[in-house]
Design a protein around this motif. Structure first.
Motif, PDB file in Angstrom:
ATOM      1  N   ILE A   1      -6.619   4.341  -8.371  1.00  0.00           N
ATOM      2  CA  ILE A   1      -5.040   4.330  -9.073  1.00  0.00           C
ATOM      3  C   ILE A   1      -4.275   5.004  -7.985  1.00  0.00           C
ATOM      4  O   ILE A   1      -3.060   4.832  -7.993  1.00  0.00           O
ATOM      5  CB  ILE A   1      -5.381   5.050 -10.380  1.00  0.00           C
ATOM      6  CG1 ILE A   1      -6.172   4.205 -11.301  1.00  0.00           C
ATOM      7  CG2 ILE A   1      -3.720   5.274 -10.877  1.00  0.00           C
ATOM      8  CD1 ILE A   1      -6.472   4.611 -12.590  1.00  0.00           C
ATOM      9  N   ASP A   2      -4.877   5.998  -7.352  1.00  0.00           N
ATOM     10  CA  ASP A   2      -4.143   7.008  -6.621  1.00  0.00           C
ATOM     11  C   ASP A   2      -3.708   6.744  -5.165  1.00  0.00           C
ATOM     12  O   ASP A   2      -3.348   7.736  -4.483  1.00  0.00           O
ATOM     13  CB  ASP A   2      -4.553   8.418  -6.823  1.00  0.00           C
ATOM     14  CG  ASP A   2      -5.958   8.375  -6.505  1.00  0.00           C
ATOM     15  OD1 ASP A   2      -6.633   7.316  -6.154  1.00  0.00           O
ATOM     16  OD2 ASP A   2      -6.519   9.625  -6.066  1.00  0.00           O
ATOM     17  N   ILE A   3      -3.674   5.342  -4.751  1.00  0.00           N
ATOM     18  CA  ILE A   3      -3.655   5.075  -3.464  1.00  0.00           C
ATOM     19  C   ILE A   3      -2.397   4.123  -3.231  1.00  0.00           C
ATOM     20  O   ILE A   3      -2.225   3.453  -4.066  1.00  0.00           O
ATOM     21  CB  ILE A   3      -4.895   4.847  -2.728  1.00  0.00           C
ATOM     22  CG1 ILE A   3      -5.401   3.092  -3.273  1.00  0.00           C
ATOM     23  CG2 ILE A   3      -5.915   5.424  -2.747  1.00  0.00           C
ATOM     24  CD1 ILE A   3      -6.524   2.505  -2.614  1.00  0.00           C
ATOM     25  N   PRO A   4      -1.643   4.366  -2.306  1.00  0.00           N
ATOM     26  CA  PRO A   4      -0.729   3.083  -2.076  1.00  0.00           C
ATOM     27  C   PRO A   4      -1.386   1.620  -2.090  1.00  0.00           C
ATOM     28  O   PRO A   4      -2.526   1.285  -1.420  1.00  0.00           O
ATOM     29  CB  PRO A   4      -0.227   3.188  -0.632  1.00  0.00           C
ATOM     30  CG  PRO A   4      -0.677   4.741  -0.286  1.00  0.00           C
ATOM     31  CD  PRO A   4      -1.872   5.006  -1.126  1.00  0.00           C
ATOM     32  N   LYS A   5      -0.882   0.633  -2.396  1.00  0.00           N
ATOM     33  CA  LYS A   5      -1.278  -0.669  -2.792  1.00  0.00           C
ATOM     34  C   LYS A   5      -0.371  -1.711  -1.919  1.00  0.00           C
ATOM     35  O   LYS A   5       0.788  -1.684  -1.821  1.00  0.00           O
ATOM     36  CB  LYS A   5      -1.066  -1.221  -4.266  1.00  0.00           C
ATOM     37  CG  LYS A   5      -2.053  -0.228  -5.056  1.00  0.00           C
ATOM     38  CD  LYS A   5      -3.229  -0.307  -5.141  1.00  0.00           C
ATOM     39  CE  LYS A   5      -4.126   0.332  -6.259  1.00  0.00           C
ATOM     40  NZ  LYS A   5      -3.687   1.585  -6.605  1.00  0.00           N
ATOM     41  N   GLY A   6      -1.009  -2.546  -1.204  1.00  0.00           N
ATOM     42  CA  GLY A   6      -0.153  -3.663  -0.709  1.00  0.00           C
ATOM     43  C   GLY A   6       0.102  -4.793  -1.727  1.00  0.00           C
ATOM     44  O   GLY A   6      -0.461  -4.854  -2.851  1.00  0.00           O
ATOM     45  N   THR A   7       0.728  -5.855  -1.126  1.00  0.00           N
ATOM     46  CA  THR A   7       1.297  -6.902  -2.142  1.00  0.00           C
ATOM     47  C   THR A   7       0.696  -8.269  -1.551  1.00  0.00           C
ATOM     48  O   THR A   7       0.720  -8.675  -0.356  1.00  0.00           O
ATOM     49  CB  THR A   7       2.714  -6.858  -2.277  1.00  0.00           C
ATOM     50  OG1 THR A   7       3.377  -6.856  -0.998  1.00  0.00           O
ATOM     51  CG2 THR A   7       3.231  -5.428  -2.780  1.00  0.00           C
ATOM     52  N   ILE A   8       0.637  -9.200  -2.322  1.00  0.00           N
ATOM     53  CA  ILE A   8       0.249 -10.628  -1.978  1.00  0.00           C
ATOM     54  C   ILE A   8       1.347 -11.462  -2.330  1.00  0.00           C
ATOM     55  O   ILE A   8       1.963 -11.452  -3.577  1.00  0.00           O
ATOM     56  CB  ILE A   8      -1.199 -10.860  -2.856  1.00  0.00           C
ATOM     57  CG1 ILE A   8      -2.210 -10.169  -1.963  1.00  0.00           C
ATOM     58  CG2 ILE A   8      -1.269 -12.256  -2.602  1.00  0.00           C
ATOM     59  CD1 ILE A   8      -3.401 -10.491  -2.457  1.00  0.00           C
TER      60      ILE A   8
END
Length: 424
Positions: free
Chosen positions: A168-175
Motif C-alpha cells: 500500500i505504501d509505495i509509489p505505483k506505476g500505471t498501465i
C-alpha cells in the motif's frame, strides 16, 4: 509426488467412523474439509524433508473413478494409470489419494471425475472439476475464453512469493491498454504498457522489458506488483514494460516465427517509441517469456540483438524444432523424443549464430518433465556457456504451472538489469 500405499492416521480414523455410522461420519468430515481445506498435510515421524498429502474428492453423484493429474505424478501412461486414480472409501461418494511429497515445493493438480481413462483424450479438459475445498487456486479468466480455476498446494517449507505481494505504501506505476495493428497480425493485438511512477518523457530514456503472454503476466503472475516492488526497493531502475497479449494463434506466434518477431521489432517497438521515452541501448532492453514465450525470447535475442541485449527465459520450450509439411510447406511444432546425446534445435541455432552481445537469465522447475524440459534447458545453457555467453540459470521448486514464474520474473530482472550492473 510418490503414491504412498500406507494409510494415514486420518484415513484410518475416517474409515473406522464410517463403519460405525456412515452418514454421520461423512457429514462431519465434509464440515471438517470445508473448514480445514483440501488437501490435508500430515508430518511423517522422523522425516523432516517430506510430508504425507491426502487429496479428497466428494462426488455429488454416482461416478466410476476420479483421475488426478499433476506434475508431481509421472506423466500419464497405460502402465501407470493406476497411480493417477483416487481410491474410494467403501461404497461412499468420498474418494482420496495419499502421496509422499517434498516439503519445499509448490504443486498444482487437476481432478477429472468419471474419466474415460484414455491416455490421449481431447475431451478431458471439459471434464475437469475445480477442487471446491481447496482455498488456493490459480484463476485464468482470459478474454474470449472460459474461466478456469486450478487448485494448488504450498508445502510447509515452500516459501512465499514476496515480490508478488501488493504494498500500500509505495509509489505505483500505471498501465495503459492499446490495440496495435501490424502487417502481420490479422486482427489488432492487445498491448498493455506499464509506465513507472514518476515517469518523465523528458528524462533520460527508460530501459524496457517486452513480455509475451501479457495477459497472464499481468493477471496471474502479478507482474505489475513485481515491477512496483522492485523499483521501490531499488533493485532495478524504473523501466517501461510492454505486455503483448496472446491469441488463439499463440502456438504459431511463439514457435520461432520470424513474421511475429519482425512485427515486434520493426513495427511494434518503433510505434511505442513514438509514445514513450524508450532507450535505444540494447543492454537496457529485455525480451522475455514463459514456456513457448521463453523459446521465442531466446530466438528473438539471437535474431534481433540490435534491439534486445537481455533474454529472460522462463521454462523455455526447447523441445521445439520446426519441420516442413509436405502439403503446406509451413513450420509446425512437433514434440519429438531426442537422444540425450544430441543438441536440441535451439542449441544448434545458437552454434550457427555469430557470438552476439547478449546476456541470458534462464530458469526451469524441478518438477518439470526431465526429458522434454529440464534436459533441453540444460542443453541450451551448456551450449551458451561453451560459447562464453553470460548465463544465470536456476531451478525453482515447482513445475510448469504458474506457481513460481512471477517470483522468478523478479529474480531474472534483478540478475539482468539490477542496480549492481550500474556499479560494476
Amino acid at each position: 509426488m510418490i503414491k504412498n500405499n500406507l494409510e494415514t492416521e486420518l484415513i484410518k480414523k475416517l474409515k473406522f467412523n464410517i463403519q460405525i455410522d456412515e452418514k454421520k461420519a461423512l457429514n462431519e468430515f465434509l464440515e471438517f474439509l470445508k473448514e480445514k481445506g483440501n488437501p490435508i498435510i500430515e508430518p511423517i515421524i522422523d522425516e523432516i524433508d517430506y510430508s504425507l498429502v491426502t487429496i479428497f474428492h466428494f462426488a455429488e453423484q454416482q461416478i466410476n473413478n476420479v483421475l488426478i493429474i499433476s506434475q508431481i505424478l509421472p506423466a500419464l501412461t497405460d502402465e501407470n494409470i493406476e497411480e493417477h486414480l483416487l481410491k474410494r472409501i467403501r461404497d461412499t461418494n468420498l474418494w482420496y489419494g495419499t502421496y509422499k511429497v517434498r516439503n519445499d515445493i509448490k504443486f498444482s493438480y487437476n481432478l477429472f471425475p468419471n474419466d474415460s481413462l484414455l491416455i490421449r483424450c481431447k475431451e478431458r479438459c471439459k471434464n475437469m472439476r475445480a477442487d471446491k475445498f481447496n482455498k488456493n487456486k490459480l484463476t485464468f479468466n482470459r478474454p474470449g475464453s472460459f474461466k478456469v480455476e486450478i487448485p494448488y498446494v504450498k508445502m510447509p517449507n515452500s516459501g512465499e512469493n514476496l515480490w508478488l505481494e501488493e504494498r500500500i505504501d509505495i509509489p505505483k506505476g500505471t498501465i495503459t491498454k492499446y490495440e496495435f495493428e501490424s502487417s502481420y497480425f490479422i486482427e489488432p493485438r492487445g498491448i498493455n504498457v506499464y509506465k513507472p511512477s514518476g515517469y518523465n518523457k523528458d528524462s533520460s530514456p527508460y530501459g524496457f522489458i517486452t513480455l509475451t503472454d501479457g495477459y497472464d503476466y499481468i493477471n496471474v503472475l502479478k507482474a505489475e506488483q513485481v515491477l512496483n516492488n522492485l523499483i521501490a526497493d531499488k533493485k532495478i531502475l524504473p523501466i517501461v514494460a510492454i505486455f503483448i497479449d496472446s491469441t488463439d494463434k499463440r502456438s504459431e506466434d511463439l514457435s520461432c516465427n520470424d513474421l511475429f518477431c519482425n512485427s515486434v521489432v520493426n513495427e511494434m517497438i518503433p510505434w511505442l517509441r513514438e509514445k514513450y521515452n524508450l532507450s535505444k541501448d540494447p543492454q537496457k532492453a529485455v525480451i522475455g517469456g514463459l514456456s513457448l514465450g521463453g523459446l521465442t525470447a531466446t530466438y528473438m535475442g539471437l535474431k534481433h540483438s540490435e534491439v534486445f541485449g537481455n533474454v529472460l527465459c522462463q521454462s523455455g520450450s526447447f523441445w521445439y524444432k520446426p519441420i516442413k509439411s509436405d502439403k503446406k510447406k509451413e513450420c509446425k511444432v512437433e514434440l519429438e523424443k531426442r537422444s540425450s546425446e544430441l543438441d536440441c534445435w535451439m542449441s544448434e541455432q545458437i552454434k550457427l549464430s555469430p557470438k552476439l552481445p547478449l546476456k541470458f537469465y534462464m530458469n526451469i522447475g524441478v518438477l518439470e518433465n526431465k526429458k522434454t524440459m529440464i534436459n533441453n534447458s540444460l542443453n541450451v545453457k551448456n551450449t551458451l556457456e561453451s560459447l562464453d555467453y553470460h548465463v544465470d540459470f536456476e531451478f525453482f521448486k515447482s513445475g510448469h504451472d504458474y506457481l513460481s514464474w512471477g517470483q522468478m520474473l523478479a529474480t531474472g530482472l534483478i540478475t539482468l538489469i539490477g542496480y549492481q550492473d550500474d556499479t560494476e
